[in-house]
Design an enzyme around this catalytic site. Structure first.
Site, mmCIF file in Angstrom:
data_model
loop_
_atom_site.group_PDB
_atom_site.id
_atom_site.type_symbol
_atom_site.label_atom_id
_atom_site.label_comp_id
_atom_site.label_asym_id
_atom_site.label_seq_id
_atom_site.Cartn_x
_atom_site.Cartn_y
_atom_site.Cartn_z
ATOM 1 N N LYS A 109 0.951 -1.481 -0.053
ATOM 2 C CA LYS A 109 -0.124 0.289 0.364
ATOM 3 C C LYS A 109 1.090 1.231 0.262
ATOM 4 O O LYS A 109 0.449 2.217 -0.561
ATOM 5 C CB LYS A 109 -0.449 0.054 1.272
HETATM 6 C C1 PLP Z 1 -4.068 -4.779 0.235
HETATM 7 C C2 PLP Z 1 -3.448 -5.349 -0.156
HETATM 8 C C3 PLP Z 1 -3.157 -7.407 -1.331
HETATM 9 C C4 PLP Z 1 -4.406 -6.660 -2.470
HETATM 10 O O1 PLP Z 1 -4.776 -5.771 -3.063
HETATM 11 P P1 PLP Z 1 -5.582 -5.484 -3.995
HETATM 12 O O2 PLP Z 1 -4.827 -3.874 -4.583
HETATM 13 O O3 PLP Z 1 -6.559 -4.588 -3.232
HETATM 14 O O4 PLP Z 1 -6.237 -6.189 -4.932
HETATM 15 C C5 PLP Z 1 -2.407 -8.037 -1.392
HETATM 16 N N1 PLP Z 1 -1.176 -8.078 -0.359
HETATM 17 C C6 PLP Z 1 -1.953 -7.069 0.967
HETATM 18 C C7 PLP Z 1 -0.468 -7.428 1.451
HETATM 19 C C8 PLP Z 1 -2.212 -6.307 0.766
HETATM 20 O O5 PLP Z 1 -2.353 -5.189 1.785
#
Ligand code: PLP
Length: 493
Positions: A109
């Site tokens: 993120k």
């Molecule tokens: C948010 C997240 C995901 C999923 O990503 P999306 O863009 O929502 O599909 C996968 N792994 C981690 C560690 C995340 O924080």
């Protein structure tokens, strides 16, 4: 570049306006009117992450000056990342791990949330908006901390995060409760993630509440992955990763690659789709799910059916039944059919269900059970002395299943979305470390030995950092506490 709504093609906004709004009034998501083409791989080979970022953002945000984009990029992708390369690659044969977790909160993120505040700030200035922006976040862990870090002390913004009291990992909890910054607020909620999300949605939709805030000089905004300002920065690392493989001699220019993504809200994998449409030679998108296999079922059968129980897994950031960004993918692959989107999305909200057969065979869907996650964490460690977190292991498992089935030997970029240190419990168990007790920090040290690396200092220091936030509220009181936190009015504290 203009932005349309997936539910109304006639809407036309600038990039800045789309970032400020977050979501369209008609419920649709903003999408670029066309997907621009990369300037040619050969011309980009010597570029740094930051330079690639400037090119890509510049093509999408044409209402920003190149100086504005440069400044945002430089403030976002700096020494707050552990690695100069921002996204290092770890090459293990045909599997290449794109390590997206070297930012300030150790989850992918950070890739988008470190730049979104600067894009938003610039967009506000360009559009003459003087109000202070209040970012409201409901989180199951990763988004909350990344938003707090991203918006910390950014002038003209405040960020309020609600997390479920019993619904985040001990490390995530500590990360949030020790958050510094004069404009950050963290509230524990007596409820689950759905309660948090519903409460935040209600505040966005409450006209009277928004008027009260406006009188105090505030306007609400969102930092979750439906914001186009989060999607665009995620294209950068796929392009950067591909270029790096050419530079290292793993690929020749034009060689095709696959991309495997552990998928929740479909944001990360959608960014890979955009990269492909921009000209990056991606052959397959491997869409990986955990036990909440709603996307696997959708791509296999054409039925998107949320009428099922949400399961709690060791990859909590993917525990989700509504993958919002899928709407954008269907919009693009259906020839921008906004009527089709309205029909399907109203099916989803009214009946919890819709039927739609994707024409494209670009996506290979698969999933990993808890046992498979453990198996592959263990296996990769034994074979390659490399440790993945459970989210990344979901992608690796789907990739392995795809290879087995297809005999395809394209190099595959595996989106590695979290540091193993953030999910040490499951990782240690998978590696056969039986008793680790209840001390979270003890687990970090154990893992550190196995990974031959130091515990990242920002995680190690959590043990001794003071808790700075002690708000606790019931789901019914989220509005009240928000008003209370903002009672000083804009620009006064
Ligand atoms: C948010 C997240 C995901 C999923 O990503 P999306 O863009 O929502 O599909 C996968 N792994 C981690 C560690 C995340 O924080």
């Amino acid at each position: 570049m203009k932005y349309h709504s997936t539910r109304d093609k006639s809407k036309s906004l600038t990039g800045g306006e789309a970032i400020i709004k977050g979501i369209s009034e008609d419920g649709g998501l903003f999408v670029p009117e066309s997907i621009p083409k990369l300037p040619g791989i050969e011309n980009m080979l010597e570029m740094s992450y930051q330079e690639i970022a400037q090119i890509i953002l510049g093509m999408y945000l044409t209402d920003f000056t190149s100086d504005e984009i440069k400044e945002a990029v430089e403030q976002a992708y700096d020494s707050k990342f552990e690695s100069d390369e921002i996204v290092p690659l770890v090459i293990k044969g045909e599997a290449v791990f794109l390590e997206l977790f070297h930012g300030p909160t150790f989850a992918f993120k950070d890739m988008a949330l470190s730049i979104l505040p600067y894009l938003l700030k610039t967009a506000l200035k360009k559009n003459g908006i003087k109000d202070e922006i209040v970012i409201l976040v409901a989180t199951s862990g990763d988004t909350g901390k990344a938003a707090l870090e991203g918006f910390k002390d950014v002038p003209g913004t405040k960020v309020i995060v609600f997390f479920p009291e019993d619904g985040v990992s001990p490390i995530q909890r500590k990360q949030m409760l020790t958050q510094e910054g004069d404009n950050t607020y963290v509230v524990r909620l007596n409820g689950n993630f759905d309660d948090a999300q519903n409460g935040v949605k209600k505040m966005f939709g409450d006209e009277l509440f928004n008027q009260v805030l406006a009188q105090k000089g505030y306007v609400l905004s969102s930092a979750n992955s439906i914001n186009i300002g989060r999607l665009i920065p995620q294209i950068i690392y796929y392009v950067h990763g591909y270029l790096k493989l050419i530079k290292e001699g793993v690929l020749k220019s034009g060689d095709r690659v696959n991309v495997a993504v552990p998928t929740g809200n479909f944001g990360n994998i959608l960014a890979a789709y955009y990269a492909k449409e921009m000209g990056l030679p991606i052959a397959k998108l491997i869409c990986a799910s955990n036990d909440n296999r709603i996307l696997t079922d959708f791509f296999q059968t054409g039925a998107y059916d949320r009428r099922r129980q949400l399961m709690t897994t060791s990859s909590p950031s993917m525990d989700i039944l509504i993958s919002s960004n899928l709407e954008r993918f269907i919009y693009h692959t259906s020839g921008e059919d906004d009527r089709l989107i309205i029909e399907k999305m109203s099916g989803l909200s009214n009946e919890g269900f819709y039927q739609y057969q994707e024409e494209t065979d670009l996506v290979y869907p698969d999933m990993a059970t808890e046992e498979e996650i453990s198996y592959w964490i263990n296996q990769l460690y034994k074979e390659e002395d490399y440790i993945m977190d459970p989210h990344t292991a979901v992608a690796y498992c789907a990739y392995k299943k795809y290879c087995e089935l297809s005999k395809d030997h394209n190099v595959t970029l595996i989106a590695s979305t979290a540091s193993p240190y953030k999910f040490s419990e499951k990782v240690l168990k998978s590696l056969g470390v039986v008793s680790t007790g209840n001390d979270e920090f003890e687990k970090l040290w154990r893992l550190s030995d196995l990974m031959h690396s130091q515990v990242p200092s920002k995680l190690a220091e959590l043990e001794s950092l003071p808790v700075l936030h002690d708000h606790l509220c019931d789901p019914a009181n989220m509005k009240e506490i928000t008003l209370d936190l903002l009672k000083g009015g804009a620009h006064h504290d």
